[in-house]
Design a protein around this motif. Structure first.
Motif, short mmCIF file in Angstrom:
data_model
loop_
_atom_site.label_atom_id
_atom_site.label_comp_id
_atom_site.label_asym_id
_atom_site.label_seq_id
_atom_site.Cartn_x
_atom_site.Cartn_y
_atom_site.Cartn_z
N VAL A 1 3.60 -3.43 -11.84
CA VAL A 1 3.27 -2.97 -10.50
C VAL A 1 4.36 -3.41 -9.54
N LEU A 2 5.30 -2.50 -9.32
CA LEU A 2 6.43 -2.82 -8.44
C LEU A 2 6.28 -2.15 -7.09
N ALA A 3 5.68 -0.96 -7.09
CA ALA A 3 5.55 -0.25 -5.84
C ALA A 3 4.44 -0.87 -5.00
N LEU A 4 4.52 -0.68 -3.72
CA LEU A 4 3.54 -1.29 -2.83
C LEU A 4 2.92 -0.22 -1.97
N PRO A 5 1.93 0.52 -2.51
CA PRO A 5 1.38 1.62 -1.76
C PRO A 5 0.46 1.18 -0.63
N GLY A 6 -0.10 0.00 -0.69
CA GLY A 6 -0.94 -0.47 0.40
C GLY A 6 -0.09 -1.25 1.38
N ARG A 7 -0.49 -2.43 1.66
CA ARG A 7 0.34 -3.29 2.51
C ARG A 7 1.17 -4.17 1.61
N SER A 8 2.36 -4.48 2.05
CA SER A 8 3.28 -5.19 1.17
C SER A 8 2.75 -6.55 0.78
N ALA A 9 1.83 -7.14 1.60
CA ALA A 9 1.30 -8.45 1.26
C ALA A 9 0.07 -8.36 0.37
N ASP A 10 -0.35 -7.14 0.02
CA ASP A 10 -1.55 -7.00 -0.78
C ASP A 10 -1.37 -7.60 -2.17
N PRO A 11 -2.45 -8.19 -2.71
CA PRO A 11 -2.40 -8.61 -4.12
C PRO A 11 -2.14 -7.37 -5.00
N PRO A 12 -1.42 -7.54 -6.11
CA PRO A 12 -1.08 -6.39 -6.97
C PRO A 12 -2.30 -5.61 -7.43
N ALA A 13 -3.42 -6.29 -7.67
CA ALA A 13 -4.62 -5.59 -8.14
C ALA A 13 -5.09 -4.57 -7.10
N ILE A 14 -5.00 -4.93 -5.82
CA ILE A 14 -5.43 -4.00 -4.76
C ILE A 14 -4.52 -2.77 -4.77
N THR A 15 -3.23 -3.02 -4.90
CA THR A 15 -2.26 -1.92 -4.92
C THR A 15 -2.54 -0.97 -6.08
N ALA A 16 -2.80 -1.54 -7.25
CA ALA A 16 -3.04 -0.70 -8.43
C ALA A 16 -4.32 0.11 -8.28
N VAL A 17 -5.36 -0.52 -7.75
CA VAL A 17 -6.65 0.17 -7.60
C VAL A 17 -6.53 1.31 -6.59
N VAL A 18 -5.82 1.07 -5.49
CA VAL A 18 -5.65 2.14 -4.49
C VAL A 18 -4.88 3.31 -5.11
N ALA A 19 -3.82 3.01 -5.84
CA ALA A 19 -3.02 4.08 -6.46
C ALA A 19 -3.87 4.87 -7.46
N THR B 1 -14.45 -5.95 2.06
CA THR B 1 -13.92 -4.60 1.94
C THR B 1 -12.61 -4.54 2.71
N VAL B 2 -11.80 -3.55 2.34
CA VAL B 2 -10.56 -3.34 3.06
C VAL B 2 -10.22 -1.86 2.96
N ASP B 3 -9.56 -1.31 3.96
CA ASP B 3 -9.19 0.10 3.96
C ASP B 3 -7.69 0.24 3.76
N ARG B 4 -7.32 1.11 2.82
CA ARG B 4 -5.91 1.40 2.58
C ARG B 4 -5.72 2.91 2.48
N ASP B 5 -5.09 3.49 3.46
CA ASP B 5 -4.77 4.93 3.44
C ASP B 5 -6.00 5.78 3.18
N GLY B 6 -7.12 5.44 3.77
CA GLY B 6 -8.34 6.22 3.60
C GLY B 6 -9.14 5.84 2.37
#
Lengths: 181, 226
Positions: free
Chosen positions: B99-117, B190-195
């Motif tokens: 998980v290199l890309a950061l689709p949420g916020r750059s400080a997000d834990p990687p698991a949040i980024t992966a789940v959003v993607a 809860t947290v909101d990322r790009d809808g």
């Protein structure tokens, strides 16, 4: 390649995912740790995606295999966990047992075959792995390993013979191995 | 490799012309060494062929996900931070982190980024439609992705006519800086990322969907092992 959006990555996956099975077969036996074969395949795809715009589509299957083997080599060097290798001599390195019992070899479990494969000299192991396990042609194997096709034919032949001799020794340790270190 | 061995290798590869192959065939009748070499070659090839494994069923999904994450464009405002982290990211790629890309916020834990993607890529379910008021019904096969140093087991579900993603992590997933705890001070957030709303009921479970937070929290109670 990164950052070109969804079209680029879909085109990449369309071109490369059909070769996933062949890649996995390579990774399963080329990874420093077989349990990391999935990781090696994934890393191969990520590396290939990064360089996809430099690939001209000549033979995507062979191109992916070359990336996978290069990664496996560098990971093995980093981990210093290369399989035990038998030095390759140019002639006469195969000392045949009295008889290679093909039926006995057919009953060996796969762990014994994996162990024997890992004991082959690396050039022979790569040729057997690419051609007999992953299903690459002589021409593709020569392209992947960047060596003449005659060299591939010689190496795969020696590798198969040595594999058979090692397995015959496994089945009949008293008389089969004839000192094949 | 001498000429003899070269002929033998070419014969075994089926590369001799018809006449040469016939000559070599005749030679095999009289040459014990060559016959033994042929037998060993065939035995070795047959043994190696037994190592032809099928790839794990979820490997294609895992690879597609990893490439999809790597392909995501990065907002320009994060470019400076990305460049600063570039060397570390390259090193991470070499040792197998995905998980290199950061689709949420750059400080997000990687698991949040992966789940959003993964939630942004929910496929259209196939098979019988699932009416409102029913479910949850899993659709598609579950798969595993790497997120930072941990792994996530992902599975899409459909319930009440909407799709949600359930993720089980092999370790605590971490908490984003802007997480909304309800009630304040308690674990669930809860947290909101790009809808996409991400709901964390336990420290190793995430639920995500393109739904308002209150509706997602209500639906999440009906998911398995949650």
């Amino acid at each position: 390649m990164r950052g070109n959006g969804g079209e680029a990555h879909r085109a990449f996956l369309d071109a490369t995912l059909p070769h996933l099975e062949a890649l996995y077969r390579i990774a399963r036996h080329a990874a420093a740790d077989p349990a990391q074969a999935d990781d090696l395949v994934q890393e191969t795809y990520l590396r290939a995606f990064t360089h996809f715009d430099q690939h001209h589509g000549d033979n995507t299957r062979a191109w992916l295999a070359a990336i996978c083997l290069n990664l496996a080599r560098s990971q093995a060097r980093s981990a210093s966990r290369r399989p035990v290798e038998v030095p390759e001599s140019e002639a006469g390195e195969v000392v045949a047992p009295d008889a290679v019992d093909e039926q006995a070899i057919a009953t060996l479990d796969r762990a014994e075959i994996e162990t024997a494969l890992a004991r082959l000299p690396e050039p022979q192991r790569w040729c057997v792995l690419l051609m007999d396990v992953a299903g690459y042609t002589v021409r593709e194997t020569a392209e992947i390993l960047q060596c003449p096709r005659g060299t591939v034919l010689a190496r795969v032949h020696r590798g198969r013979r040595k594999l058979a001799v090692l397995l015959a020794g496994t089945r009949n340790p008293a008389g089969g191995d004839h000192g094949q270190a | 490799m001498d000429r003899h061995e070269r002929s033998l290798a070419a014969f075994l590869a089926g590369e001799l012309d018809e006449r040469s192959a016939a000559e070599f065939d005749a030679h095999l009748l009289d040459c014990a060494d060559c016959w033994r070499a042929v037998r060993e070659d065939r035995a070795g090839r047959a043994a190696a062929a037994r190592l032809r494994d099928a790839a794990p069923y979820d490997l294609a999904d895992r690879v597609s996900m990893a490439v999809g994450l790597a392909a995501r464009p990065r907002p320009a405002r994060r470019r400076g931070r990305w460049l600063a982290a570039g060397a570390l990211a390259v090193a991470a790629a070499v040792i197998g982190l995905v998980v290199l890309a950061l689709p949420g916020r750059s400080a997000d834990p990687p698991a949040i980024t992966a789940v959003v993607a993964a939630t942004q890529r929910i496929p259209v379910p196939t098979g019988q439609p699932i009416p409102p008021g029913t479910g949850p019904v899993a659709h598609g096969q579950g798969w595993t992705v790497r997120a930072g140093v941990g792994e996530l087991r992902l599975q899409y579900y459909r319930l009440d006519g909407v799709d949600v993603l359930l993720a089980h992590a092999d370790r605590p997933v971490g908490t984003p800086e802007d997480a909304q705890h309800a009630p304040p001070g308690d674990m669930p957030w809860t947290v909101d990322r790009d809808g996409i709303t991400v709901y964390c009921p336990h420290d190793d479970v995430l639920v995500a969907a393109a739904l308002p937070a209150d509706r997602l929290v209500a639906l999440a109670q009906r998911l398995p092992a949650n």
